[in-house]
Every structure is written in structure tokens, then in C-alpha cells.
Write a protein that holds these residues in place. Structure first.
Motif, PDB file in Angstrom:
ATOM      1  N   LEU A 351      -3.719  -1.949   6.633  1.00  0.00           N
ATOM      2  CA  LEU A 351      -2.774  -1.520   7.750  1.00  0.00           C
ATOM      3  C   LEU A 351      -1.503  -0.646   7.167  1.00  0.00           C
ATOM      4  N   GLY A 352      -0.926   0.149   7.735  1.00  0.00           N
ATOM      5  CA  GLY A 352       0.155   1.087   7.499  1.00  0.00           C
ATOM      6  C   GLY A 352       1.275   0.157   7.785  1.00  0.00           C
ATOM      7  N   LYS A 353       2.551   0.794   7.625  1.00  0.00           N
ATOM      8  CA  LYS A 353       3.782   0.086   7.937  1.00  0.00           C
ATOM      9  C   LYS A 353       3.954  -0.102   9.336  1.00  0.00           C
ATOM     10  N   ASP A 354       3.312   0.536  10.415  1.00  0.00           N
ATOM     11  CA  ASP A 354       3.406   0.186  11.815  1.00  0.00           C
ATOM     12  C   ASP A 354       2.513  -0.914  12.189  1.00  0.00           C
ATOM     13  N   GLY A 355       1.768  -1.474  10.978  1.00  0.00           N
ATOM     14  CA  GLY A 355       0.955  -2.601  11.339  1.00  0.00           C
ATOM     15  C   GLY A 355      -0.025  -2.507  12.311  1.00  0.00           C
ATOM     16  N   LYS A 356      -0.211  -1.268  12.438  1.00  0.00           N
ATOM     17  CA  LYS A 356      -1.565  -0.966  13.664  1.00  0.00           C
ATOM     18  C   LYS A 356      -2.676   0.131  12.966  1.00  0.00           C
ATOM     19  N   SER A 357      -1.839   0.872  12.270  1.00  0.00           N
ATOM     20  CA  SER A 357      -2.775   2.209  11.776  1.00  0.00           C
ATOM     21  C   SER A 357      -3.648   1.638  10.651  1.00  0.00           C
ATOM     22  N   GLU A 358      -4.758   2.181  10.427  1.00  0.00           N
ATOM     23  CA  GLU A 358      -5.455   1.604   9.108  1.00  0.00           C
ATOM     24  C   GLU A 358      -5.287   3.028   8.323  1.00  0.00           C
ATOM     25  N   ILE A 359      -4.885   2.725   6.840  1.00  0.00           N
ATOM     26  CA  ILE A 359      -4.691   3.711   6.205  1.00  0.00           C
ATOM     27  C   ILE A 359      -5.528   3.827   4.704  1.00  0.00           C
ATOM     28  N   ALA A 360      -6.132   2.738   4.578  1.00  0.00           N
ATOM     29  CA  ALA A 360      -7.205   2.464   3.305  1.00  0.00           C
ATOM     30  C   ALA A 360      -8.061   1.541   3.712  1.00  0.00           C
ATOM     31  N   TRP A 361      -9.267   1.552   3.013  1.00  0.00           N
ATOM     32  CA  TRP A 361     -10.583   0.607   3.359  1.00  0.00           C
ATOM     33  C   TRP A 361     -11.007   0.169   1.917  1.00  0.00           C
ATOM     34  N   PHE A 362     -11.629  -1.034   2.026  1.00  0.00           N
ATOM     35  CA  PHE A 362     -12.150  -1.470   0.705  1.00  0.00           C
ATOM     36  C   PHE A 362     -13.277  -2.432   0.959  1.00  0.00           C
ATOM     37  N   LYS A 363     -14.012  -2.523  -0.288  1.00  0.00           N
ATOM     38  CA  LYS A 363     -15.148  -3.459  -0.194  1.00  0.00           C
ATOM     39  C   LYS A 363     -15.176  -4.237  -1.458  1.00  0.00           C
ATOM     40  N   GLN A 364     -15.852  -5.439  -1.445  1.00  0.00           N
ATOM     41  CA  GLN A 364     -15.828  -6.121  -2.446  1.00  0.00           C
ATOM     42  C   GLN A 364     -17.427  -6.957  -2.287  1.00  0.00           C
ATOM     43  N   GLN A 365     -18.107  -6.904  -3.523  1.00  0.00           N
ATOM     44  CA  GLN A 365     -19.375  -7.487  -3.559  1.00  0.00           C
ATOM     45  C   GLN A 365     -19.313  -8.584  -4.438  1.00  0.00           C
ATOM     46  N   PHE A 366     -20.089  -9.520  -4.623  1.00  0.00           N
ATOM     47  CA  PHE A 366     -19.844 -10.733  -5.437  1.00  0.00           C
ATOM     48  C   PHE A 366     -21.261 -10.841  -6.335  1.00  0.00           C
TER      49      PHE A 366
END
Length: 534
Positions: A351-366
Motif C-alpha cells: 500500500l501507498g502512503k495513504d494506506g489504501k492505494s496499492e502501488i506494488a505487487w509481489f509473489k513468493q513461492q516456496f
């Protein structure tokens, strides 16, 4: 006519409009739900390019819609059914506004039919059947609602939605028409009520895409594609000696490649000589103990957390299990796949500084470590790289090119209709009659039946004896079809597939009943301009 009501307790009820003092017709505004698709010409051009590049490879890779499973192919019920809400009415097809019909005998496929292609919430390329329809700006397509709205992922409209009239094996003889705005009934959009399983989509002018192809170096190819350009790679089989010479000259990033073919793999114990210094060589399959390689097996996060460290089998494979950035589109797709149990990893939105808007996305596999021994043969090849400079040509309005069917509503059952579509799926018993390559048709009188599906909230469908399977969904039901003119009046779209005699084969199909509210949605869509892409 049926209305979905929300009572004070919050549960959804399906009820007749005359019940509970609700006599009369709902307001037009409450019937219509509309959603943007390709909001700009630039976005629409990119969508057309996605489907057309590599000689229509994405079009050929798409498969038929599959919202119905075997359990949904149910027996029809004869009780209940629709009720007309206004007087019957029709809107004439394009070119037939002031003409009378003529009797003909031969059955000719309508020029207006084709396939709609889209990408669903799982990232799958899919298609349904559809038709061009009369409208003020000759830019309207009619199909099933579930071929426009992503009910499977409980999402909004499908992405990369296009209509290709006359489609045949990757070819678009009349151009590609990108969806601009979708219209359906409010009850389908909000409650997924399949008694309203229809949609009308305005499309941009068609485009025809062509391009100049140039052979380039690997670095030029990567740069071109990274900037959003179109390209493709061709492979040519070579010998090991040719590979060794080419690999020595160009290195890992060059065009000379190799991979294991038809490997016979067995799990073995960790080699005694593995160290932190030579583990990279083992990952490449080039460690001191010949034929042994270190690979990773994907597991769930809980299994990974419980795994030990080190080089033994089933130990954590840390370097493969790091979090990596992904696109918003990949994030949405993987999130849906995880909910369906088809993705073992984790996804996260920052989330961005506003705590609401999504600004980046990630995945993690194991992954955990697996030592294997392979007796695979090695394939060697060299790659040639090509880039394509795409040019787009305006193909004109849909209705001017292929015509458009008329529209009819509040018609009684028992009338003859011709139904067209591209069936492809196997019957529930596995028998496969159709390929989806060419359009098929059914003919007969409609009957007032219901489809036994409480989950789909179906109470007011009409049915036709017909053995077409999925792929035909969205296809037009045409009244007063003229074989000579290839035109008629759209009075339904294929929605469900049913097994009336219980032999595990489709023998009836059904459509939502087109009533006055359907006409309200149609009229709203039929008066909206869309414009050109180029």
C-alpha cells in the motif's frame, strides 16, 4: 417477469413482480448495468494486437467457455416459466428496415455470427459465440452475459474482449472489433441471475493488422519486446558440435540453446562432495558427481517453514524461495488461482502512503531441495529472432461490413427459431461431436421450460431441442430467419446446456426470455457511439 428483491433480513429472494404489491414494470434506469471495457483507442489497439500478433496465435490458443460443469447439465422442468411484461415488439435487421420477408429453403449461415475472445480472471484465453446486431451506429454485438462478465472469478468484465465475425482458425476476414462498453441487466451484473444471462457490447471500428518482419540479434529482440513491440522466435535443430561452437562464441545469452528431452529422473541422496563452492555447478547439472543435479520441488509455506536448512533432500531451497515483484494483472490472476487451490505460493500487495492505494505487487513461492539423477537426452538448437513493426488499418463499422440482426422481445413460445453457434465441448459422457472450428445450427420450436438450477437463479428460460455443447453459448436465437438474406430477429442467446432424457448427453439448450426489460437494455446499448481505433 421476475425481480430480485433484497428483504430487510438481507437474503436474496426471487419473486414475481406482481407479488408483495409490486405490480408494474421496474424503471428503465434500474434495469441497466453498464461497464467500460477498452476505455481508449490506444488501449483498444493494444488489445487487437494481443490477439492478432504471431499470425493469430492467441486466437488459435483460446478454448471454449467452460462455466458449466457436468453437474450443471440438468433436466429441464416444465412448470412455471416466463411472463411477458409488455406487448411483443421487433426492431428490423440492418438493411431490412422497410422490406418484407421472402420465403426461402436453403440454410445459409448468417454473415453476422462469429466468436468473442477474452481473457478470464484465471488468465485463460477463452471464446464464446456471438452476433452483430442492429444499432444506431452499427457497432453492437449480442452474446451471453457470462461471456462478458467474469462470474467464475466473481469479477467485473472479461479483459481483452474482442469480436471476430467469420472467424476461422486464426483468421479475421472482417477485422477485429474491440469491446468498448458492456450493457447487461442489473440483476445479472449484481446477483448473477441467469434469467438475465445476456449482454450487448458496443465495439470500436474493426481493425486489420499487418506488419513488416525483420531478423534481428537477441539483444535487439529483447529491447524491442521490452518496449511493448511484437516479435517471435524460430528454432532450428543443430548438433552438439554446432552447439558447443556457438555457445563458446556467444555465451549464455546467445541464440544457442540446449535442454533435456524426455528425462528419466530418480531421486538420489545428496552427493558427498557437495560444498557451498560447487553447489552452483550442481544446480546446472555440472557438479563433480556426473549425472546428479540439484533441483527444487514446490511446497506450501507451512511445509517450507518446517523444513531444515542445509544441502540434504527436503531442506529449504532459499534462493528459489525469495519474494519477487509482479504486475497487477499477474497479482490478480494468482490471487484467484490461490483461492481455487491452484497456486501454492503467496501474493502480497504493498500500500501507498495513504494506506489504501496499492502501488506494488509481489509473489513468493516456496521450494525444498531435491537431488535427482537424470538419463535424459539433450536437445540442441539455435534461435533466430524476428521483430514485427505493426501497422493498423481501419476496417470500418461492424454493421456496415457484416450487417446486423434485428431484435424481438415478448414473443410467445412455440415459434420456429434457428440457433447458431460454435459448439466444441464434449458431452458429459465424454463423447465429442464438435470441434468449434466451424459454426453449426439447430432449428425448431421454442418451448416454455425452466432449467433446474437454484444456484443460477433460473426460473424464466425458454428451451429448444438441440445437441450443441459449450462454445455455442452466446450464439443467437433468430426468429423469422431468411436464408437468402441471412437475417432474422434476435430473440435469445444460448445460455445453458441440458440433458432431458438422462443419457449424459446434451439434448436441449436454453435462453433467457427476452422481455421488455431486455429491450430496455438493448435500446440503451444500441444508441451509444464507440468510434475508431486508428
Amino acid at each position: 417477469m421476475k425481480r430480485i428483491l433484497i428483504p430487510a433480513g438481507g437474503a436474496i429472494l426471487a419473486t414475481g413482480l406482481l407479488a408483495a404489491g409490486l405490480a408494474g414494470t421496474a424503471s428503465a434506469d434500474s434495469d441497466i448495468s453498464t461497464d467500460a471495457m477498452a476505455a481508449s483507442a490506444a488501449n483498444a489497439k493494444a488489445i487487437a494486437q494481443f490477439w492478432a500478433e504471431n499470425n493469430g496465435a492467441a486466437l488459435r490458443a483460446a478454448t471454449e467457455s467452460n462455466v458449466w460443469d457436468k453437474a450443471d447439465v440438468a433436466k429441464l422442468q416444465s412448470k412455471g416459466g416466463y411472463s411477458a411484461d409488455t406487448k411483443p415488439g421487433t426492431t428490423a435487421p440492418i438493411g431490412e428496415e422497410k422490406k418484407t420477408t421472402a420465403k426461402t429453403q436453403n440454410v445459409n449461415m448468417p454473415k453476422t455470427i462469429g466468436k468473442v475472445f477474452f481473457v478470464n480472471g484465471k488468465g485463460e484465453k477463452k471464446w464464446c459465440s456471438a452476433t452483430s446486431l442492429q444499432s444506431k451506429y452499427r457497432n453492437l454485438v449480442a452474446t451471453a452475459g457470462h461471456c462478458v462478465y467474469d462470474t467464475g472469478a466473481n469479477a467485473d468484465v472479461m479483459s481483452k474482449w474482442v469480436f471476430v465475425p467469420g472467424y476461422y482458425q486464426g483468421k479475421a476476414p472482417w477485422g477485429i472489433y474491440v469491446g468498448k462498453q458492456a450493457f447487461t441487466h442489473y440483476d445479472f451484473d449484481v446477483y448473477e441471475d441467469y434469467d438475465r444471462d445476456y449482454a450487448f457490447v458496443t465495439v470500436y471500428n474493426g481493425v486489420s493488422l499487418s506488419g513488416k518482419t525483420t531478423k534481428v540479434t537477441p539483444s535487439e529482440y529483447k529491447s524491442h519486446v521490452a518496449k511493448g513491440g511484437v516479435g517471435y522466435v524460430e528454432e532450428k535443430t543443430i548438433t552438439k558440435e554446432e552447439f558447443d561452437a556457438g555457445y563458446e562464441k556467444y555465451g549464455q545469452d546467445g541464440p544457442f540453446k540446449s535442454k533435456a528431452v524426455d528425462p528419466k529422473v530418480e531421486t538420489v541422496a545428496k552427493p558427498d562432495d557437495v560444498t557451498a563452492k560447487n553447489v552452483d555447478a550442481y544446480i546446472k547439472g555440472e557438479g563433480p558427481t556426473k549425472g546428479v543435479q540439484l533441483t527444487g520441488a514446490e511446497v506450501y509455506k507451512s511445509q517450507y517453514t518446517a523444513a531444515p536448512t542445509g544441502f540434504d533432500n527436503n531442506a529449504k531451497f532459499e534462493r528459489l524461495s525469495t519474494e519477487v515483484p509482479i504486475s497487477k494483472e499477474d497479482y490478480d490472476s494468482l490471487k484467484a488461482a490461490k483461492a481455487d487451490g491452484k497456486f501454492m505460493g503467496e501474493v502480497r500487495a504493498q500500500l501507498g502512503k495513504d494506506g489504501k492505494s496499492e502501488i506494488a505487487w509481489f509473489k513468493q513461492q516456496f521450494f525444498i531441495k531435491k537431488w535427482i539423477k537424470s538419463t535424459a537426452q539433450i536437445k540442441y538448437w539455435v534461435e533466430d529472432y524476428y521483430v514485427v513493426d505493426i501497422s493498423a488499418k481501419d476496417y470500418g463499422r461492424l454493421g456496415d461490413n457484416v450487417g446486423g440482426q434485428g431484435f424481438a422481445w415478448n414473443q410467445p413460445t412455440g415459434k420456429d427459431v434457428r440457433v447458431f453457434g460454435y459448439p466444441a465441448s464434449a458431452h458429459p459422457d465424454g463423447h465429442k461431436n464438435y470441434t468449434g472450428v466451424t459454426p453449426k445450427w439447430c432449428y425448431g420450436k421454442t418451448t416454455k421450460k425452466l432449467v433446474g438450477s437454484a444456484a443460477k437463479k433460473i426460473e424464466e428460460h425458454v428451451a429448444l431441442k438441440c445437441a450443441m455443447t459449450e462454445g455455442a453459448d452466446g450464439g443467437p436465437w433468430l426468429l423469422k430467419y431468411s436464408n437468402a438474406k441471412r437475417l432474422g430477429y434476435l430473440n435469445g442467446v444460448t445460455s445453458t446446456f441440458n440433458d432431458q432424457d438422462g443419457n449424459n448427453r446434451v439434448d436441449y439448450i436454453s435462453s433467457p426470455y427476452f422481455d421488455g426489460e431486455t429491450n430496455v437494455v438493448y435500446k440503451a446499448a444500441a444508441n451509444v457511439w464507440s468510434g475508431k481505433i486508428v
